[in-house]
Design an enzyme around this catalytic site. Sequence first.
Site, short mmCIF file in Angstrom:
data_model
loop_
_atom_site.label_atom_id
_atom_site.label_comp_id
_atom_site.label_asym_id
_atom_site.label_seq_id
_atom_site.Cartn_x
_atom_site.Cartn_y
_atom_site.Cartn_z
CE LYS A 196 42.64 -51.18 52.63
NZ LYS A 196 41.51 -50.39 52.06
N GLY A 249 47.24 -47.23 43.75
CA GLY A 249 46.43 -46.12 44.25
C GLY A 249 47.12 -44.81 43.97
CB SER A 250 46.67 -41.49 45.48
OG SER A 250 46.87 -41.81 46.84
CB THR A 251 51.52 -40.29 43.34
OG1 THR A 251 51.45 -40.92 42.05
CG2 THR A 251 52.97 -39.89 43.61
N GLY A 254 51.17 -43.78 47.94
CA GLY A 254 52.35 -44.57 47.57
C GLY A 254 53.58 -44.11 48.35
CD GLU A 271 49.11 -49.30 38.22
OE1 GLU A 271 49.10 -48.07 37.98
OE2 GLU A 271 48.12 -50.03 38.15
CB CYS A 305 46.39 -45.48 36.93
SG CYS A 305 46.34 -47.14 36.29
CD GLU A 402 45.82 -40.17 38.84
OE1 GLU A 402 46.02 -40.33 40.06
OE2 GLU A 402 46.03 -41.05 37.99
P1 NAI Z 1 44.07 -43.95 47.81
O1 NAI Z 1 45.42 -44.01 47.25
O2 NAI Z 1 43.86 -43.23 49.12
O3 NAI Z 1 43.46 -45.42 47.99
C1 NAI Z 1 43.88 -46.58 47.32
C2 NAI Z 1 43.98 -47.74 48.29
O4 NAI Z 1 44.94 -47.41 49.31
C3 NAI Z 1 42.70 -48.06 49.05
O5 NAI Z 1 42.61 -49.44 49.29
C4 NAI Z 1 42.90 -47.33 50.38
O6 NAI Z 1 42.15 -47.89 51.43
C5 NAI Z 1 44.38 -47.53 50.60
N1 NAI Z 1 45.02 -46.53 51.47
C6 NAI Z 1 44.67 -45.23 51.65
N2 NAI Z 1 45.49 -44.65 52.54
C7 NAI Z 1 46.38 -45.59 52.93
C8 NAI Z 1 47.49 -45.60 53.83
N3 NAI Z 1 47.85 -44.50 54.50
N4 NAI Z 1 48.20 -46.74 53.97
C9 NAI Z 1 47.87 -47.84 53.28
N5 NAI Z 1 46.82 -47.90 52.43
C10 NAI Z 1 46.09 -46.79 52.26
O7 NAI Z 1 43.13 -43.30 46.70
P2 NAI Z 1 41.71 -42.59 46.91
O8 NAI Z 1 41.74 -41.72 48.13
O9 NAI Z 1 40.67 -43.62 46.86
O10 NAI Z 1 41.63 -41.70 45.61
C11 NAI Z 1 42.30 -40.44 45.56
C12 NAI Z 1 43.02 -40.26 44.25
O11 NAI Z 1 44.01 -41.25 44.11
C13 NAI Z 1 42.18 -40.41 43.00
O12 NAI Z 1 41.49 -39.24 42.69
C14 NAI Z 1 43.21 -40.75 41.99
O13 NAI Z 1 43.84 -39.58 41.53
C15 NAI Z 1 44.20 -41.57 42.75
N6 NAI Z 1 43.99 -43.02 42.53
C16 NAI Z 1 44.77 -43.65 41.62
C17 NAI Z 1 44.55 -44.98 41.33
C18 NAI Z 1 45.39 -45.70 40.33
O14 NAI Z 1 44.94 -46.69 39.79
N7 NAI Z 1 46.61 -45.28 40.09
C19 NAI Z 1 43.46 -45.74 41.96
C20 NAI Z 1 42.73 -44.99 42.94
C21 NAI Z 1 42.99 -43.67 43.18
#
Ligand code: NAI
Length: 498
Positions: A196, A249-251, A254, A271, A305, A402
Site C-alpha cells: 500500500k 511512517g509516523s510513530t 505505528g 520504521e 526519518c 519530529e
Molecule cells: P502516516 O504515518 O500517516 O503515513 C504513512 C503511511 O501510513 C501512508 O501510506 C499512509 O497511507 C499509511 N497510514 C496512515 N494511517 C494509517 C492507518 N491508520 N493504518 C494503516 N496505515 C495508515 O504519515 P503522514 O500523515 O503522511 O505524515 C505525518 C508525519 O509522519 C510526518 O510529518 C512525519 O513526522 C511522519 N512520517 C515519518 C516517516 C518516516 O519515514 N519515519 C514517513 C512519513 C511520515
Amino acid sequence: MATEIQIDERAREFVGSERPMLIGGDWVNSASGKTFEVFNPATGEVLANVAEGDSEDIDRAVKTARAAFEGGPWAKMSPSERGRIVHRIGDLILEHGDELAALETLDNGKPFAIARAADVPLAADLFHYMAGFATKLDGRTIAPTVPYMPDAEWHAYTLREPIGVVGQIIPWNFPLLMAAWKLGPALTTGCTIVLKPAEQTPLSALRLAELILEAGVPEGVLNVVTGFGETAGAALAAHDDVNKVAFTGSTEVGKEIVKAAAGNLKKLTLELGGKSPNVVYSDADMEDAIPGAANAIFFNHGQCCAAGSRLFVEHEHYDEVLEGVSKHADSIKVGSGLDPDTDMGPLVSQEQQDRVTGFLDQGKSDGAKAVTGGSAVDGPGYFVQPTVLSDTSADMSVEAEEIFGPVVTVKPFKDTDELIGAGNGTAYGLAAGVWTKDISKAHRTAKALRAGTVWVNCYNVFDASLPFGGYKESGWGREMGSEVLECYTETKSVCVQI
Ligand code: NAI
Ligand code: MG
C-alpha cells in the site's frame, strides 16, 4: 530558471492517464469504482487519478497473495531462479532510471538530479544486494542432548521458511526507495505481498510493479492496492490472513498498527519517526562538519526519518557552526525539482507545508529565534524556507517533536556527559551523527547514543548492506543488511529421533 529538465517520455505518458492498481496479474479499478487525485507538489496541479482501494480491495488482494503463497509457480520456484528474478528487477530499475527519477520528481517534488543520483541507484542496489541471499537462506544442524532421554539418538536441524503473506505500508518521502526496501527482502525470501503506497506518491510504486512483473515475478505474488491510510492501510494492518506487516511512517500510526495487528498477532516491523542528534565536537574538521550538518537536515527537504534535526555544538565553536550552517541554508536554491539549478524542492503536500509552518509559528511564540528562514515560500507549490533555529529548549515542540521539514535546532554543550544526556533525551532513537577527529571520542559517543545508526564524520549514508531501524519509539526490527531476512522468515526446528 534554467531550461527545465526534459521529462522522460514514458514518465509523461504514465502520469497523464488513469492509474489502476495491481491485483493478481491484472490492472484493475477499485471495487467501489472510486479514484483519488495525485498532485504535483511544485505546482499544486493534478498529475493523475489513481484507483482508491479500500477494505474490499485489500481483501481481494490478500486472497490473491494467499493463493500465490500456497501454490503456483512461486511456491515451487528454486531459490536460484527467485534470486535471478530479484536481480533482474534491479537491472530494470537501472534501465528505466530516467523514467523512475522523473516520476519521483513529479510526484514527490525532489530535484530530478537527486532522484537520479540517489533514489534510483539505491533502489536498484537493494534488489541486487538482496538477490544473493535467495540461495543462502540456510538453516543449521543441531545436536540436542535431551537429558531426560539419555539413550536416544537425534538428528535435528532448522529450516528458514518465508513468513507468508506480508502487508507493506510505505510513506511518501522516498516513494521508490521505500518500496524497494520493503519488496526486496519479501521477494527474496519467497513471501507474497500486498503493498500500500502512500496516497501522496503512488506513481513510482505502480511503475515499479510493472517492471517487477516484467522481471518474471509470477502473477499474484505482488499486489499493489493504492488508497488512503485510514481505509486501505488500516484494513491491511488488521487483516486476519496477513502474516506480517512492515510499516514505515509516523510513530502515531505505528502505534495504531500495533493495535490493529493484535487480532491475529501478525508479526510487525515498524520504521517510525526520529529526532536525531547530530554532534559537532570542537576538534572536528569544520570544513566537513558545517556542510555535513547542513546536509544532515536539509537533504530531501528535511523529510527524512533520520534527519539530523537537533544539532549540538561544543560551546567554543557554537557561533562558528551556527553561522556556517545558516549561511549554507541561505545558499540553498529552493525551486521546482525540474529546474537543474534547484537544491531543494517543495514539501510533499499542502498538509506537510501547514504542519511544518505550524511548528515554526509555535517555536517562534515559544521564544525560539529563526537565524535564517522561518516561513513558507509564497506562490504555488508547497515550499518552505530552509530554517535554522537557536534559543530553543527541550520542552519546546520544535526541539521535542519530529517536524519532518527543513528545520534544525542548534544548541551548545559543555562536555560529553551533558551531550549524551541531551542527545538521548528523546522518545526516539533512530540515528545520530558525530563529528570529531578524536577516534576514542568518536567510538565512545557512538556507543553512548541510543540510536539504530550512528554516522561518524558523515551523515545520511544508506546502503543495502547496513541494517537500519530504531531504538525506543523509532520502531521495531531492522530493514536492509542480512538482519532484514530475520524479519521475513520463520525458523522451524525439525527434531528426528533416530
Ligand atoms: P502516516 O504515518 O500517516 O503515513 C504513512 C503511511 O501510513 C501512508 O501510506 C499512509 O497511507 C499509511 N497510514 C496512515 N494511517 C494509517 C492507518 N491508520 N493504518 C494503516 N496505515 C495508515 O504519515 P503522514 O500523515 O503522511 O505524515 C505525518 C508525519 O509522519 C510526518 O510529518 C512525519 O513526522 C511522519 N512520517 C515519518 C516517516 C518516516 O519515514 N519515519 C514517513 C512519513 C511520515
Ligand atoms: Mg497521516
